[in-house]
Design a protein around this motif. Structure first.
Motif, mmCIF file in Angstrom:
data_model
loop_
_atom_site.group_PDB
_atom_site.id
_atom_site.type_symbol
_atom_site.label_atom_id
_atom_site.label_comp_id
_atom_site.label_asym_id
_atom_site.label_seq_id
_atom_site.Cartn_x
_atom_site.Cartn_y
_atom_site.Cartn_z
ATOM 1 N N ARG A 61 0.813 -1.212 0.000
ATOM 2 C CA ARG A 61 0.000 0.000 0.000
ATOM 3 C C ARG A 61 0.849 1.266 0.000
ATOM 4 O O ARG A 61 0.350 2.342 -0.300
ATOM 5 N N TRP A 62 2.095 1.171 0.346
ATOM 6 C CA TRP A 62 2.990 2.329 0.454
ATOM 7 C C TRP A 62 2.861 3.217 -0.773
ATOM 8 O O TRP A 62 2.794 2.737 -1.904
ATOM 9 N N PRO A 63 2.774 4.560 -0.567
ATOM 10 C CA PRO A 63 3.011 5.332 0.655
ATOM 11 C C PRO A 63 1.783 5.521 1.543
ATOM 12 O O PRO A 63 1.801 6.317 2.479
ATOM 13 N N ASP A 64 0.706 4.821 1.261
ATOM 14 C CA ASP A 64 -0.467 4.891 2.113
ATOM 15 C C ASP A 64 -0.184 4.169 3.430
ATOM 16 O O ASP A 64 0.829 3.475 3.573
ATOM 17 N N VAL A 65 -1.081 4.324 4.377
ATOM 18 C CA VAL A 65 -0.921 3.695 5.684
ATOM 19 C C VAL A 65 -0.856 2.176 5.521
ATOM 20 O O VAL A 65 -1.644 1.575 4.786
ATOM 21 N N GLU A 66 0.090 1.554 6.179
ATOM 22 C CA GLU A 66 0.222 0.103 6.171
ATOM 23 C C GLU A 66 0.042 -0.425 7.585
ATOM 24 O O GLU A 66 0.595 0.113 8.543
ATOM 25 N N VAL A 120 -1.465 26.830 4.498
ATOM 26 C CA VAL A 120 -1.687 25.573 3.796
ATOM 27 C C VAL A 120 -2.976 24.936 4.289
ATOM 28 O O VAL A 120 -3.174 24.763 5.498
ATOM 29 N N ASP A 121 -3.858 24.593 3.341
ATOM 30 C CA ASP A 121 -5.045 23.802 3.640
ATOM 31 C C ASP A 121 -4.674 22.364 3.294
ATOM 32 O O ASP A 121 -4.605 21.988 2.132
ATOM 33 N N LEU A 122 -4.409 21.572 4.325
ATOM 34 C CA LEU A 122 -3.877 20.218 4.162
ATOM 35 C C LEU A 122 -5.035 19.225 4.127
ATOM 36 O O LEU A 122 -5.702 18.995 5.135
ATOM 37 N N VAL A 177 -3.249 24.956 -6.017
ATOM 38 C CA VAL A 177 -3.895 23.688 -5.653
ATOM 39 C C VAL A 177 -3.030 22.544 -6.159
ATOM 40 O O VAL A 177 -2.660 22.495 -7.331
ATOM 41 N N MET A 178 -2.714 21.599 -5.270
ATOM 42 C CA MET A 178 -1.771 20.526 -5.585
ATOM 43 C C MET A 178 -2.386 19.158 -5.322
ATOM 44 O O MET A 178 -3.025 18.946 -4.290
ATOM 45 N N HIS A 179 -2.173 18.227 -6.269
ATOM 46 C CA HIS A 179 -2.538 16.821 -6.055
ATOM 47 C C HIS A 179 -1.318 16.151 -5.456
ATOM 48 O O HIS A 179 -0.316 15.908 -6.134
ATOM 49 N N ASP A 180 -1.379 15.861 -4.169
ATOM 50 C CA ASP A 180 -0.184 15.461 -3.444
ATOM 51 C C ASP A 180 -0.591 14.597 -2.251
ATOM 52 O O ASP A 180 -1.745 14.620 -1.809
ATOM 53 N N ASP A 181 0.345 13.857 -1.728
ATOM 54 C CA ASP A 181 0.112 13.014 -0.565
ATOM 55 C C ASP A 181 0.690 13.666 0.678
ATOM 56 O O ASP A 181 1.911 13.805 0.801
ATOM 57 N N ALA A 182 -0.188 14.090 1.575
ATOM 58 C CA ALA A 182 0.232 14.654 2.866
ATOM 59 C C ALA A 182 1.259 15.771 2.715
ATOM 60 O O ALA A 182 2.220 15.853 3.482
ATOM 61 N N GLY A 183 1.060 16.630 1.722
ATOM 62 C CA GLY A 183 1.933 17.786 1.555
ATOM 63 C C GLY A 183 3.378 17.444 1.278
ATOM 64 O O GLY A 183 4.278 18.236 1.601
ATOM 65 N N SER A 184 3.633 16.296 0.644
ATOM 66 C CA SER A 184 5.010 15.836 0.469
ATOM 67 C C SER A 184 5.839 16.761 -0.415
ATOM 68 O O SER A 184 7.074 16.753 -0.343
ATOM 69 N N GLU A 185 5.192 17.572 -1.263
ATOM 70 C CA GLU A 185 5.921 18.461 -2.158
ATOM 71 C C GLU A 185 6.077 19.875 -1.594
ATOM 72 O O GLU A 185 6.608 20.756 -2.263
ATOM 73 N N ILE A 186 5.615 20.081 -0.365
ATOM 74 C CA ILE A 186 5.760 21.386 0.293
ATOM 75 C C ILE A 186 7.057 21.379 1.106
ATOM 76 O O ILE A 186 7.355 20.417 1.819
ATOM 77 N N ALA A 223 -5.015 10.435 9.805
ATOM 78 C CA ALA A 223 -4.897 11.685 10.562
ATOM 79 C C ALA A 223 -3.479 11.847 11.103
ATOM 80 O O ALA A 223 -2.895 12.939 11.039
ATOM 81 N N THR A 224 -2.909 10.774 11.621
ATOM 82 C CA THR A 224 -1.547 10.844 12.160
ATOM 83 C C THR A 224 -0.565 11.270 11.082
ATOM 84 O O THR A 224 0.326 12.101 11.323
ATOM 85 N N ARG A 225 -0.695 10.730 9.864
ATOM 86 C CA ARG A 225 0.197 11.113 8.774
ATOM 87 C C ARG A 225 0.075 12.600 8.466
ATOM 88 O O ARG A 225 1.073 13.265 8.155
ATOM 89 N N LEU A 226 -1.130 13.138 8.547
ATOM 90 C CA LEU A 226 -1.322 14.561 8.279
ATOM 91 C C LEU A 226 -0.771 15.419 9.420
ATOM 92 O O LEU A 226 -0.232 16.505 9.186
ATOM 93 N N PHE A 227 -0.897 14.944 10.661
ATOM 94 C CA PHE A 227 -0.286 15.671 11.785
ATOM 95 C C PHE A 227 1.227 15.723 11.604
ATOM 96 O O PHE A 227 1.861 16.764 11.818
ATOM 97 N N GLU A 228 1.814 14.597 11.212
ATOM 98 C CA GLU A 228 3.260 14.554 10.993
ATOM 99 C C GLU A 228 3.665 15.463 9.840
ATOM 100 O O GLU A 228 4.708 16.127 9.892
ATOM 101 N N ALA A 229 2.823 15.518 8.810
ATOM 102 C CA ALA A 229 3.105 16.415 7.684
ATOM 103 C C ALA A 229 3.061 17.870 8.127
ATOM 104 O O ALA A 229 3.909 18.683 7.736
ATOM 105 N N ALA A 230 2.065 18.218 8.947
ATOM 106 C CA ALA A 230 1.958 19.586 9.454
ATOM 107 C C ALA A 230 3.186 19.955 10.277
ATOM 108 O O ALA A 230 3.717 21.068 10.172
ATOM 109 N N ALA A 231 3.648 19.017 11.094
ATOM 110 C CA ALA A 231 4.846 19.269 11.903
ATOM 111 C C ALA A 231 6.050 19.547 11.015
ATOM 112 O O ALA A 231 6.889 20.406 11.324
ATOM 113 N N ARG A 232 6.129 18.862 9.906
ATOM 114 C CA ARG A 232 7.275 19.035 9.010
ATOM 115 C C ARG A 232 7.221 20.367 8.269
ATOM 116 O O ARG A 232 8.238 21.059 8.137
#
Length: 371
Positions: A10-15, A232-234, A282-291, A316-325
């Motif tokens: 499933r990577w990079p989705d939650v496994e 950023v609207d994540l 507007v970006m098609h992206d996974d958890a803001g990986s290109e920001i 949700a956890t992945r998005l929290f981690e993305a926000a932290a980054r």
């Protein structure tokens, strides 16, 4: 069938142990397609979550299969799985004429939303070959008669097949004449705000309750000018938070990002309808990986708590981690979530000091300061 489904990830989705990269519906769809003997370039696959259908067909020697996946995570998983297995010869497309032109067989993993199914069925009837066969499949426990009714609006014949391995296929044939104007996107106004939505966008053109609560606590009066700052609207959905923030803060650069292609198309249309396309990317992206790291001053987040049909807080956890980054030190994260989920401790751990700024019987809004 000798295809190594168990090697798919499933990577990079939650496994997780209870989450797989394929299911019995994938196998039924592949078996049905191979039995029909249609050429690869005449086959279109829609909703192939992690590439199981597309890669199994390609592995069977079918060249030129076309595939549409709504989620950026699914597209990356397909590419990764294809590389791992040494497979190629398929092409990825958006939900448009290039995906369906000349297609005689369309394989579909049924989406959860009836609106998304309606847009897909219309697209198949509109652009595929006149003798196209649409084979839609899903897990029996998630299937409804309403799905057959939606398919029946675009196809004269809709026939459910016998259930196997707790999955079922529905075969739709004889596409009906389509209306001149496609049924999507749709538009709605909310107190002067215009929202545009494709079928696969969460909540459609409605303003969902969590977003309403968030808008009620954000500083939307403009405040002091802050040239050059970034918000950023994540996980932006149709873009309600992004467009509201952009209208209230004309000095901000706003980035709206979502892993759903339907959401991204909706958000772009929403920005255009509200006249802020020049200030919102507007970006098609996974958890803001290109920001870029530590680049955002404000992050707005209304996280999902479902992964497909499974309740799972990993998204949700992945998005929290993305926000932290992506937040700079001292930057602010505003999060709205179902009050029963109790994310405050996790936000404090991942982001920094977190305070509750609003609580209703259903939703909580918090403000976290990046340490």
């Amino acid at each position: 069938m000798d295809f190594p489904f168990a090697r798919l990830r499933r990577w990079p989705d939650v496994e997780a142990g209870n989450l797989q990269a394929h299911d019995a519906t994938d196998l039924l769809l592949v078996e049905h397609a191979l039995a029909l003997g249609v050429e690869g370039h005449e086959i279109t696959v829609i909703g192939d979550e992690y590439g199981a259908i597309t890669l199994a067909l390609t592995d069977a020697g079918l060249d030129g299969v076309r595939v549409h996946q709504d989620l950026a995570t699914g597209r990356r998983a397909l590419a990764r799985n294809a590389d791992e297995l040494g497979l190629s010869g398929f092409s990825t497309h958006e939900l448009d004429a290039s995906l369906l032109d000349g297609a005689r067989l369309v394989l579909l993993q049924l989406p959860k939303a009836l609106a998304e199914l309606e847009e897909i069925a219309d697209a198949v009837a509109r652009w595929a070959a006149p003798d196209v066969v649409l084979v839609a499949g899903g897990r029996v426990k998630h299937m409804t008669i309403a799905q057959n009714d939606v398919l029946g609006r675009s196809f004269a014949q809709v026939q459910a097949q016998r259930a196997e391995r707790k999955s079922r296929l529905v075969v739709a044939t004889e596409p009906r004449e389509v209306p001149v104007t496609p049924p999507f996107p749709v538009t709605a106004q909310h107190d002067g705000l215009i929202l545009v939505a494709h079928g696969g966008a969460f909540a459609g053109a409605k303003l969902d309750i969590g977003t309403r609560v968030m808008l009620g606590v954000l500083d939307l009066d403009g405040g002091e000018p802050s040239p050059g700052r970034i918000a950023v609207d994540l996980g932006c959905g149709t873009g309600a938070l992004a467009v509201s923030y952009a209208l209230a803060h004309p000095d901000f650069r706003v980035i709206a990002t979502d892993r759903s292609a339907a959401a991204v198309a909706s958000a772009r249309a929403t920005m255009a309808a509200n006249g802020v396309s020049d200030r919102v990317t507007v970006m098609h992206d996974d958890a803001g990986s290109e920001i870029a790291d530590a680049s955002a001053d404000v992050v707005l987040l209304n996280p999902p708590f479902h992964l497909g049909s499974s309740v799972h807080t990993g998204a949700a956890t992945r998005l929290f981690e993305a926000a932290a980054r992506i937040l700079r030190p001292g930057g602010e994260l505003f999060t709205v979530f179902n009050s029963s989920l109790g994310y405050r401790a996790e936000l404090t751990r991942l982001i920094g000091t977190t305070e509750q700024v609003e609580r209703t019987p259903k939703f909580t809004v918090t403000r976290s300061i990046r340490r």
